[in-house]
Design a protein around this motif. Structure first.
Motif, PDB file in Angstrom:
ATOM      1  N   ARG A   1       0.832  -1.205   0.000  1.00 41.85           N
ATOM      2  CA  ARG A   1       0.000   0.000   0.000  1.00 41.85           C
ATOM      3  C   ARG A   1       0.866   1.254   0.000  1.00 41.85           C
ATOM      4  O   ARG A   1       0.625   2.210  -0.742  1.00 41.85           O
ATOM      5  CB  ARG A   1      -0.925   0.011   1.214  1.00 41.85           C
ATOM      6  N   SER A   2       1.886   1.258   0.847  1.00 40.30           N
ATOM      7  CA  SER A   2       2.773   2.414   0.931  1.00 40.30           C
ATOM      8  C   SER A   2       3.501   2.645  -0.398  1.00 40.30           C
ATOM      9  O   SER A   2       3.623   3.780  -0.869  1.00 40.30           O
ATOM     10  CB  SER A   2       3.792   2.207   2.062  1.00 40.30           C
ATOM     11  N   ALA A   3       3.969   1.556  -1.000  1.00 41.46           N
ATOM     12  CA  ALA A   3       4.666   1.671  -2.284  1.00 41.46           C
ATOM     13  C   ALA A   3       3.749   2.211  -3.369  1.00 41.46           C
ATOM     14  O   ALA A   3       4.169   3.025  -4.202  1.00 41.46           O
ATOM     15  CB  ALA A   3       5.228   0.307  -2.682  1.00 41.46           C
ATOM     16  N   MET A   4       2.480   1.781  -3.369  1.00 44.63           N
ATOM     17  CA  MET A   4       1.554   2.259  -4.387  1.00 44.63           C
ATOM     18  C   MET A   4       1.229   3.743  -4.193  1.00 44.63           C
ATOM     19  O   MET A   4       1.102   4.493  -5.165  1.00 44.63           O
ATOM     20  CB  MET A   4       0.271   1.429  -4.358  1.00 44.63           C
ATOM     21  N   ARG A   5       1.150   4.196  -2.952  1.00 44.02           N
ATOM     22  CA  ARG A   5       0.942   5.627  -2.716  1.00 44.02           C
ATOM     23  C   ARG A   5       2.119   6.431  -3.261  1.00 44.02           C
ATOM     24  O   ARG A   5       1.954   7.487  -3.874  1.00 44.02           O
ATOM     25  CB  ARG A   5       0.750   5.888  -1.221  1.00 44.02           C
TER      26      ARG A   5
ATOM     27  N   ALA B   1       2.167   9.093  -6.438  1.00 41.50           N
ATOM     28  CA  ALA B   1       2.721  10.433  -6.226  1.00 41.50           C
ATOM     29  C   ALA B   1       3.965  10.670  -7.081  1.00 41.50           C
ATOM     30  O   ALA B   1       4.600  11.723  -6.981  1.00 41.50           O
ATOM     31  CB  ALA B   1       3.060  10.632  -4.752  1.00 41.50           C
ATOM     32  N   LEU B   2       4.340   9.676  -7.908  1.00 39.36           N
ATOM     33  CA  LEU B   2       5.510   9.728  -8.789  1.00 39.36           C
ATOM     34  C   LEU B   2       6.818   9.865  -8.018  1.00 39.36           C
ATOM     35  O   LEU B   2       7.805  10.379  -8.535  1.00 39.36           O
ATOM     36  CB  LEU B   2       5.371  10.859  -9.813  1.00 39.36           C
ATOM     37  N   ASP B   3       6.828   9.362  -6.779  1.00 37.64           N
ATOM     38  CA  ASP B   3       8.080   9.210  -6.035  1.00 37.64           C
ATOM     39  C   ASP B   3       8.610   7.825  -6.387  1.00 37.64           C
ATOM     40  O   ASP B   3       8.465   6.859  -5.631  1.00 37.64           O
ATOM     41  CB  ASP B   3       7.831   9.349  -4.537  1.00 37.64           C
ATOM     42  N   LEU B   4       9.223   7.727  -7.582  1.00 35.18           N
ATOM     43  CA  LEU B   4       9.523   6.430  -8.169  1.00 35.18           C
ATOM     44  C   LEU B   4      10.599   5.664  -7.411  1.00 35.18           C
ATOM     45  O   LEU B   4      10.525   4.438  -7.269  1.00 35.18           O
ATOM     46  CB  LEU B   4       9.928   6.613  -9.627  1.00 35.18           C
ATOM     47  N   GLU B   5      11.581   6.365  -6.906  1.00 36.22           N
ATOM     48  CA  GLU B   5      12.647   5.689  -6.161  1.00 36.22           C
ATOM     49  C   GLU B   5      12.104   5.045  -4.893  1.00 36.22           C
ATOM     50  O   GLU B   5      12.408   3.880  -4.581  1.00 36.22           O
ATOM     51  CB  GLU B   5      13.751   6.685  -5.813  1.00 36.22           C
ATOM     52  N   GLN B   6      11.271   5.797  -4.165  1.00 38.27           N
ATOM     53  CA  GLN B   6      10.680   5.255  -2.941  1.00 38.27           C
ATOM     54  C   GLN B   6       9.694   4.136  -3.262  1.00 38.27           C
ATOM     55  O   GLN B   6       9.622   3.134  -2.538  1.00 38.27           O
ATOM     56  CB  GLN B   6       9.973   6.376  -2.164  1.00 38.27           C
ATOM     57  N   ALA B   7       8.950   4.306  -4.355  1.00 42.72           N
ATOM     58  CA  ALA B   7       7.996   3.274  -4.760  1.00 42.72           C
ATOM     59  C   ALA B   7       8.704   1.972  -5.090  1.00 42.72           C
ATOM     60  O   ALA B   7       8.281   0.887  -4.675  1.00 42.72           O
ATOM     61  CB  ALA B   7       7.181   3.744  -5.957  1.00 42.72           C
ATOM     62  N   LYS B   8       9.804   2.067  -5.840  1.00 43.86           N
ATOM     63  CA  LYS B   8      10.549   0.863  -6.207  1.00 43.86           C
ATOM     64  C   LYS B   8      11.099   0.166  -4.972  1.00 43.86           C
ATOM     65  O   LYS B   8      11.062  -1.072  -4.866  1.00 43.86           O
ATOM     66  CB  LYS B   8      11.688   1.232  -7.161  1.00 43.86           C
TER      67      LYS B   8
ATOM     68  N   ALA C   1       5.651  15.002 -19.188  1.00 48.77           N
ATOM     69  CA  ALA C   1       5.380  16.277 -18.531  1.00 48.77           C
ATOM     70  C   ALA C   1       3.987  16.215 -17.932  1.00 48.77           C
ATOM     71  O   ALA C   1       3.089  15.577 -18.489  1.00 48.77           O
ATOM     72  CB  ALA C   1       5.466  17.434 -19.526  1.00 48.77           C
ATOM     73  N   LEU C   2       3.814  16.877 -16.809  1.00 45.80           N
ATOM     74  CA  LEU C   2       2.524  16.900 -16.135  1.00 45.80           C
ATOM     75  C   LEU C   2       1.830  18.233 -16.392  1.00 45.80           C
ATOM     76  O   LEU C   2       2.465  19.280 -16.381  1.00 45.80           O
ATOM     77  CB  LEU C   2       2.696  16.695 -14.629  1.00 45.80           C
ATOM     78  N   ALA C   3       0.528  18.194 -16.643  1.00 48.42           N
ATOM     79  CA  ALA C   3      -0.253  19.404 -16.861  1.00 48.42           C
ATOM     80  C   ALA C   3      -1.463  19.358 -15.944  1.00 48.42           C
ATOM     81  O   ALA C   3      -1.992  18.284 -15.667  1.00 48.42           O
ATOM     82  CB  ALA C   3      -0.699  19.498 -18.320  1.00 48.42           C
ATOM     83  N   PRO C   4      -1.919  20.523 -15.457  1.00 47.72           N
ATOM     84  CA  PRO C   4      -3.088  20.540 -14.570  1.00 47.72           C
ATOM     85  C   PRO C   4      -4.337  20.090 -15.302  1.00 47.72           C
ATOM     86  O   PRO C   4      -4.471  20.270 -16.509  1.00 47.72           O
ATOM     87  CB  PRO C   4      -3.180  22.000 -14.133  1.00 47.72           C
ATOM     88  N   SER C   5      -5.273  19.515 -14.574  1.00 46.86           N
ATOM     89  CA  SER C   5      -6.523  19.038 -15.150  1.00 46.86           C
ATOM     90  C   SER C   5      -7.643  19.321 -14.173  1.00 46.86           C
ATOM     91  O   SER C   5      -7.462  19.261 -12.963  1.00 46.86           O
ATOM     92  CB  SER C   5      -6.449  17.534 -15.433  1.00 46.86           C
TER      93      SER C   5
ATOM     94  N   LEU D   1      -7.657   7.119 -12.494  1.00 48.86           N
ATOM     95  CA  LEU D   1      -7.274   8.530 -12.557  1.00 48.86           C
ATOM     96  C   LEU D   1      -8.217   9.188 -13.554  1.00 48.86           C
ATOM     97  O   LEU D   1      -7.933   9.297 -14.738  1.00 48.86           O
ATOM     98  CB  LEU D   1      -5.814   8.679 -13.010  1.00 48.86           C
ATOM     99  N   GLY D   2      -9.385   9.576 -13.078  1.00 52.13           N
ATOM    100  CA  GLY D   2     -10.408  10.091 -13.981  1.00 52.13           C
ATOM    101  C   GLY D   2     -11.139   8.946 -14.658  1.00 52.13           C
ATOM    102  O   GLY D   2     -12.341   8.837 -14.606  1.00 52.13           O
ATOM    103  N   ILE D   3     -10.394   8.033 -15.324  1.00 59.07           N
ATOM    104  CA  ILE D   3     -10.971   6.830 -15.917  1.00 59.07           C
ATOM    105  C   ILE D   3     -10.184   5.650 -15.408  1.00 59.07           C
ATOM    106  O   ILE D   3      -9.081   5.804 -14.892  1.00 59.07           O
ATOM    107  CB  ILE D   3     -10.914   6.860 -17.466  1.00 59.07           C
TER     108      ILE D   3
END
Length: 304
Positions: free
Chosen positions: A217-221, A225-232, A264-268, A293-295
């Motif tokens: 669960r923690s890794a998926m959060r 959040a795109l904290d890829l190093e911590q997720a891995k 790149a990330l853009a607001p939605s 994520l929306g869908i």
């Protein structure tokens, strides 16, 4: 079935894990009618057993074999041998131990608010050949169903099929709200988490998701959040705890792909949310996770 405590402690329907002699006779009658190409139904078979008093002679369940849920590529894992820990016929619930050190489990949530969005995870209806079937719906009324005076159950408006018994109904946080026991034409009945807890407490089973599920669960959060190093790191920890985890390896590959990608990330203005369900094992089991994520990306009750 699905895991309700670490290290391979599962909950399922008693009529699946510990069928009575009458239920074995009923299923044998169904099979014999089907093989002969004759009309058959579960209610008709039950009526036949009640009318004739038929019982199996020289046969019955001799072992429990539980096949882990499997989604995606790779070879499906081997079945586990199960040991029946407890079975309560009145509640139609059973606890089974498959002795799987490090295996994660689902947290139980005793909430029964009508209208709560849920997903049923089941293996009925033939499926699509790619692991468990997911059906979205909502919780309904909780009480005593017609003809079931001894049971305290919650309605759910998902299409329950024959073979779905023992599967979990989970909420958007991936917590189990109940376990599928019965069906009717437009939905089914589930034993709420409070009933599972009573059976587990009587058997001396301490419920909880365990360290493996918590690290996943923690890794998926972190991944969302795109904290890829911590997720891995968290996904690697999950696999160290339980190498057979059905989702961690796949999500680790996604984290690697994201780390090497250019984006790149853009607001939605679109609302985002997620749906995750983590469980462990099934024939009698299930394990699934979805991210949104929306869908979404990446009548008469009968026993089911």
């Amino acid at each position: 079935a699905f895991a309700v405590a670490p290290d391979g402690i599962l909950a399922t329907a008693a009529h699946v894990a510990a069928p009575t002699k009458a239920e074995v006779a009923r299923d044998a009658y169904l099979v014999s009618r089907a093989v002969a190409g004759r009309g058959h139904s579960l209610s008709g078979a039950a009526d036949w057993v009640e009318r004739t008093g038929a019982r199996p002679v020289g046969m019955g369940p001799v072992r429990l074999a539980l096949t882990p849920a499997h989604r995606g590529p790779g070879t499906p894992p081997d079945p586990y041998a199960g040991r029946l820990v407890a079975a309560e016929r009145e509640r139609d619930l059973a606890i089974v131990d498959i002795d799987a050190p490090g295996a994660p489990a689902l947290e139980l949530d005793g909430g029964r608010t009508r209208g709560t969005p849920v997903v049923m995870i089941g293996f009925g209806g033939g499926g699509d050949g790619d692991g468990p079937r997911l059906e979205e719906g909502r919780l309904g009324l909780t009480g005593t169903p017609p003809g079931q005076p001894e049971r305290f159950l919650t309605e759910v408006d998902v299409p329950v099929e024959r073979g779905d018994s023992g599967g979990p109904v989970v909420d958007v946080e991936g917590r189990a709200r109940g376990i599928v026991l019965l069906r009717f034409p437009d939905g089914g009945w589930v034993a709420p988490a409070s009933e599972i807890r009573k059976v587990a407490d009587a058997a001396g089973v301490e419920l909880g998701e365990g360290a493996t599920a918590a690290s996943f669960r923690s890794a998926m959060r972190d991944l969302w959040a795109l904290d890829l190093e911590q997720a891995k790191a968290g996904l690697d920890e999950t696999l160290d705890r339980f190498p057979q985890h059905a989702l961690a390896a796949r999500e680790a590959d996604r984290a690697d792909a994201l780390a090497s990608a250019s984006y790149a990330l853009a607001p939605s203005s679109r609302r985002s949310g997620f749906l995750m369900a983590v469980g462990v094992l099934a024939v009698v089991g299930a394990l699934a996770c979805a991210l949104r994520l929306g869908i979404l990306s990446t009548g008469d009750p009968e026993e089911r």
